[in-house]
Each structure stands twice: as structure tokens, then as C-alpha cells.
Design an enzyme around this catalytic site. Sequence first.
Site, PDB file in Angstrom:
ATOM      1  N   GLY A  66      21.612  13.295  -9.224  1.00 59.47           N
ATOM      2  CA  GLY A  66      21.116  13.825 -10.489  1.00 59.47           C
ATOM      3  C   GLY A  66      22.200  14.626 -11.175  1.00 59.47           C
ATOM      4  N   GLU A 132      21.399  19.689  -7.802  1.00 62.39           N
ATOM      5  CA  GLU A 132      20.557  20.761  -8.333  1.00 62.39           C
ATOM      6  C   GLU A 132      19.214  20.114  -8.617  1.00 62.39           C
ATOM      7  OE1 GLU A 132      18.228  22.343 -10.104  1.00 62.39           O
ATOM      8  OE2 GLU A 132      19.331  22.694 -11.966  1.00 62.39           O
ATOM      9  N   GLU A 141       8.280  18.277 -10.025  1.00 63.35           N
ATOM     10  CA  GLU A 141       9.103  17.110 -10.388  1.00 63.35           C
ATOM     11  C   GLU A 141       9.657  16.377  -9.167  1.00 63.35           C
ATOM     12  OE1 GLU A 141      12.000  18.345 -13.340  1.00 63.35           O
ATOM     13  OE2 GLU A 141      10.566  17.947 -14.941  1.00 63.35           O
TER      14      GLU A 141
END
EC number: 2.1.1.319
Length: 348
Positions: A66, A132, A141
Amino acid sequence: MSKTAVKDSATEKTKLSESEQHYFNSYDHYGIHEEMLQDTVRTLSYRNAIIQNKDLFKDKIVLDVGCGTGILSMFAAKHGAKHVIGVDMSSIIEMAKELVELNGFSDKITLLRGKLEDVHLPFPKVDIIISEWMGYFLLYESMMDTVLYARDHYLVEGGLIFPDKCSIHLAGLEDSQYKDEKLNYWQDVYGFDYSPFVPLVLHEPIVDTVERNNVNTTSDKLIEFDLNTVKISDLAFKSNFKLTAKRQDMINGIVTWFDIVFPAPKGKRPVEFSTGPHAPYTHWKQTIFYFPDDLDAETGDTIEGELVCSPNEKNNRDLNIKISYKFESNGIDGNSRSRKNEGSYLMH
């Protein structure tokens, strides 16, 4: 590998569920990345952890899960990594490519667009995973799932994960004025009774900044995760807690936050940070769960309870949370002030 390469996405977005598309689209805009980059507690903690461990990063293959704008990838490349692979599903990775080239890391960083489960990495194994991944209430999420997938499929035995320890904490809080404003509004909306909205309002946790002096009980650690060993199934959990009132006050609910710890060389203090009311501001703020009733507490009164957290059945990035509690009050009128209740919440 001599050139930063972002090809067509390895994941066809139209084949994703509507909720998945919405999640990845939310990271397309620069605004959310600006907020994260300007969060100095967050960003400098990652940079400092990498610098502290630069001997471990030297000549290593690193996977940035990510990667967003590529800031962590560039930190790793700058401080000794042999090569960094950044993976992201959102279109912001196109900007990351430009930033990587602009800052002279094209020969050290490869960027791949797509879900991690779909991309083909240029190396069979990596030495270090950085990510992160944390959301509100730590788990909102559910990006930790992807980090654990990376660990199980790509991390060498004995490899490192940055960060590798995290924990969720909670405490009671007094927030009468704001709670009353949010709930009482629905009693009279332009002369009409809108009170059926009240349960809906209570059902939704609030992400906001809590002042330190609003916390009026002891705190408790709800759960701790070690990313080296935790399983995805462990992220649905049930945990008990006990809080003690520190003063005579109303307790309107609980405030939750999380703490993060990075690996450290032997004998060195690890880089860590907290997102609690006692700590400097972060963009995660805190998550507040209002109780169905307000507890009239005296010093020393206790709340014992259980928090159950699980992914929502319709969208696993959302969270179902149930908090049951028993408030035991002392004193002459202790019985009348004691309560036993529960609240159900949806983070979405």
C-alpha cells in the site's frame, strides 16, 4: 531492475465489489495522502525506525504494501535497501512513479499497480515488509489482512515487518455536552419528533479528538497483536476490560486508541507512537463509543465489560463491534446508580 515501472493494473477494478472499488477510489485523490504525509508523528516514526535499523535495511529487498505516494519506499531506498517494491491499487501510484523518478530512485524502486494478491513481484522473496496499514480503531478497513498475506507468501524466514507490534486501548470519558447535542437534536427537528434517529446515531462510533482531561477512568489494554505471528482469524476477537473511575463525574462512553511499535536493534529502545488522548495529535484521532446510558460515577467505581469485534458480513472492511458492560457503584446510593447494559456499533 533499472527502471521504475507502473504498468496497467494487475487487478481489473470493474471486477471488484462496489465496496472494494469505493475503498480503492478513496485513495486516488491527493488530499488523503496530504493528510497522512503532514501527520509528522506517523511519517517521522517510519523514517526514524528505518534510520535506526539502516544496518538491517542495507542491501535488502523491501516490499512496501500500500505504497501510496512512495514515501516509505523512498525512505527505505535512501537508507540502504538494495531494491524496494511498492504495491498499490489506487491511481496515486502514477504520481508515486513520477516522484520516484524525480528524486532519483528509479533504479532502486519498482512500483506495481494492483492488489497484492494479483501482482507478480520481480523477486520471489523479500527481506523486509513495510506498510502503513492502520485504520481507525486500528482495524477499520482491514488492510492488516494484506500485510499478513505478504508475510505468508513473500517474507523470508526471519524477515522483518515494520511495524511489528500494535495494541488497542480504551478508557472511559465524560462527553456530556457533545453527546447531548448529537442526541437531543433529533427530539425536535423544526417542530417534528425525529427521535427514531437516536438509536442510529448511537450505533455509529465517532472519530474525533478527545481532550486529555475528558478521560476520567483508568485505561486498559484491550488486545495486542504481533504481526510476526498473528493470523487473520485472530483479528476477530473478544476481550474483557476493567476501568476504574478516577473522579466523581459522568461516564458517557469509552474512547479507544492504538499504540504502534517498530523492530529495534538489540539493546536499542524501539521507535513507537501512541494515538491516544495523552499523546500528540495524529490523523487517526480517537474512536468514541457512546454508551446507551450515562453512568453517574464516584471515585473508585468500576466498569467491567467485554468488547467483541468482527468484520461486517456485507463488507469485511467495516467492523461490527459490541460492548457489554457492568457498572458497579459504591456509596449510599450505589445500587440506584449501578447499571448493566450493552451497545452495538458499526464502523463504516
